[in-house]
Design an enzyme around this catalytic site. Structure first.
Site, PDB file in Angstrom:
ATOM      1  N   ASP A 132       0.878  -1.157   0.000  1.00 41.27           N
ATOM      2  CA  ASP A 132       0.000   0.000   0.000  1.00 41.27           C
ATOM      3  C   ASP A 132       0.933   1.229   0.000  1.00 41.27           C
ATOM      4  O   ASP A 132       2.091   1.122   0.415  1.00 41.27           O
ATOM      5  CB  ASP A 132      -0.855  -0.059   1.270  1.00 41.27           C
ATOM      6  CG  ASP A 132      -1.688   1.172   1.466  1.00 41.27           C
ATOM      7  OD1 ASP A 132      -2.400   1.548   0.544  1.00 41.27           O
ATOM      8  OD2 ASP A 132      -1.603   1.776   2.567  1.00 41.27           O
ATOM      9  N   ASP A 155       0.002   5.058   0.803  1.00 43.43           N
ATOM     10  CA  ASP A 155      -0.220   6.036   1.871  1.00 43.43           C
ATOM     11  C   ASP A 155      -0.347   5.322   3.224  1.00 43.43           C
ATOM     12  O   ASP A 155      -1.233   4.492   3.400  1.00 43.43           O
ATOM     13  CB  ASP A 155      -1.506   6.812   1.542  1.00 43.43           C
ATOM     14  CG  ASP A 155      -1.759   7.931   2.511  1.00 43.43           C
ATOM     15  OD1 ASP A 155      -0.828   8.346   3.204  1.00 43.43           O
ATOM     16  OD2 ASP A 155      -2.915   8.385   2.582  1.00 43.43           O
TER      17      ASP A 155
HETATM   18  P1  B16 Z   1      -6.828   9.920  -4.076  1.00 43.47           P
HETATM   19  P2  B16 Z   1      -3.670   4.138  -0.089  1.00 43.47           P
HETATM   20  C1  B16 Z   1      -5.563   6.012  -0.194  1.00 43.47           C
HETATM   21  O1  B16 Z   1      -4.236   5.618  -0.439  1.00 43.47           O
HETATM   22  C2  B16 Z   1      -5.626   6.919   1.022  1.00 43.47           C
HETATM   23  O2  B16 Z   1      -5.278   6.195   2.193  1.00 43.47           O
HETATM   24  C3  B16 Z   1      -7.028   7.436   1.191  1.00 43.47           C
HETATM   25  O3  B16 Z   1      -7.086   8.312   2.284  1.00 43.47           O
HETATM   26  C4  B16 Z   1      -7.460   8.171  -0.101  1.00 43.47           C
HETATM   27  O4  B16 Z   1      -8.791   8.641   0.006  1.00 43.47           O
HETATM   28  C5  B16 Z   1      -7.327   7.210  -1.277  1.00 43.47           C
HETATM   29  O5  B16 Z   1      -5.992   6.732  -1.357  1.00 43.47           O
HETATM   30  C6  B16 Z   1      -7.683   7.874  -2.601  1.00 43.47           C
HETATM   31  O6  B16 Z   1      -6.727   8.861  -2.866  1.00 43.47           O
HETATM   32  O7  B16 Z   1      -7.841  10.944  -3.719  1.00 43.47           O
HETATM   33  O8  B16 Z   1      -5.410  10.445  -4.141  1.00 43.47           O
HETATM   34  O9  B16 Z   1      -7.198   9.130  -5.322  1.00 43.47           O
HETATM   35  O10 B16 Z   1      -3.622   4.052   1.409  1.00 43.47           O
HETATM   36  O11 B16 Z   1      -4.588   3.106  -0.725  1.00 43.47           O
HETATM   37  O12 B16 Z   1      -2.299   4.164  -0.714  1.00 43.47           O
HETATM   38 MG    MG Z   2      -2.891   3.128   3.316  1.00 44.54          MG
END
Ligand code: B16
Ligand code: MG
Length: 211
Positions: free
Chosen positions: A9, A11
């Protein structure tokens, strides 16, 4: 480690953009007069952009928004979020994460990203990992968000691996569920490790070297 590949993953595992997500959602929520705090923000971990907005809207008391208005709101949030991401640099990638990735690679393990974020390419570029991974599966190539396993199954497919030969590394419970639903073991970090929902529950990223 019995697996031949690891799907990370992004974030909350490789880097930390939650503070920017929080600030950008908070600005939008304030504009719409919606109560929003860090506890609600924690529910957005690993969740897609629109699904995150729907969670924020649970507290909305104004005139119901049309689909177009919802899209416009999420675009506004994303523009602000991307402005903030410009502050990120390779200094936002810790030595522990980089050294562990390098060591796993030197052991012959394939490395991939499995992230819900549509901003994955931009974030990888900011932290200096644009060409590092053997495969990248992200919010741009999926139709179903975690806990659906699609993002990880695609990562395995891009790697040319059987899902059972892949280990997922996640900080979100929805991500751990997604890994299990895809027939993969999962190493939990952060929040997910605190709730002990992984196959392995790690204190720190470099613990991956001990699995
Ligand atoms: P975006 P991950 C996720 O990343 C985030 O944890 C989540 O908070 C966010 O809403 C989601 O990506 C979508 O992100 O708006 O940049 O498309 O933890 O799956 O790497
Ligand atoms: Mg994450």
């Amino acid at each position: 480690m019995k697996q031949k590949a690891i799907i990370f993953d992004l974030d909350g595992v490789i880097c930390f953009t939650d503070k920017y997500h929080y600030l950008a959602w908070k600005a939008l929520a304030d504009e719409l007069g919606i109560y929003f705090d860090e506890t609600i923000n924690n529910r957005l971990r690993g969740v897609s952009r629109m699904a995150s907005f729907e969670i924020i809207l649970e507290r909305y008391e104004g005139k119901p928004l049309t689909e177009e208005e919802k899209v416009a709101c999420t675009e506004k949030k994303n523009t602000l979020y991307r402005e903030m991401l410009k502050d990120m640099s390779p200094a936002d990638l810790s030595d522990e994460v980089k050294n562990t990735l390098d060591e796993l690679r030197s052991r012959g393990i394939k490395l991939a990203i499995g992230s819900s974020s549509k901003n994955t390419p931009f974030i990888l570029e900011r932290i200096g990992l644009a060409d590092y991974f053997d495969a990248v599966s992200d919010g741009n190539n999926i139709t179903k968000s975690k806990p659906d396993p699609e993002v990880f199954l695609k990562a395995a497919e891009f790697l040319g691996m059987d899902p059972k030969d892949c280990l997922v590394v996640e900080d979100a419970e929805a991500g751990i569920e997604a890994a299990f639903a895809g027939g993969m073991e999962a190493a939990a970090l952060g929040d997910a490790a605190k709730s002990k929902c992984g196959t392995y529950n790690l204190s720190t990223f470099s613990d991956l070297l001990k699995i």
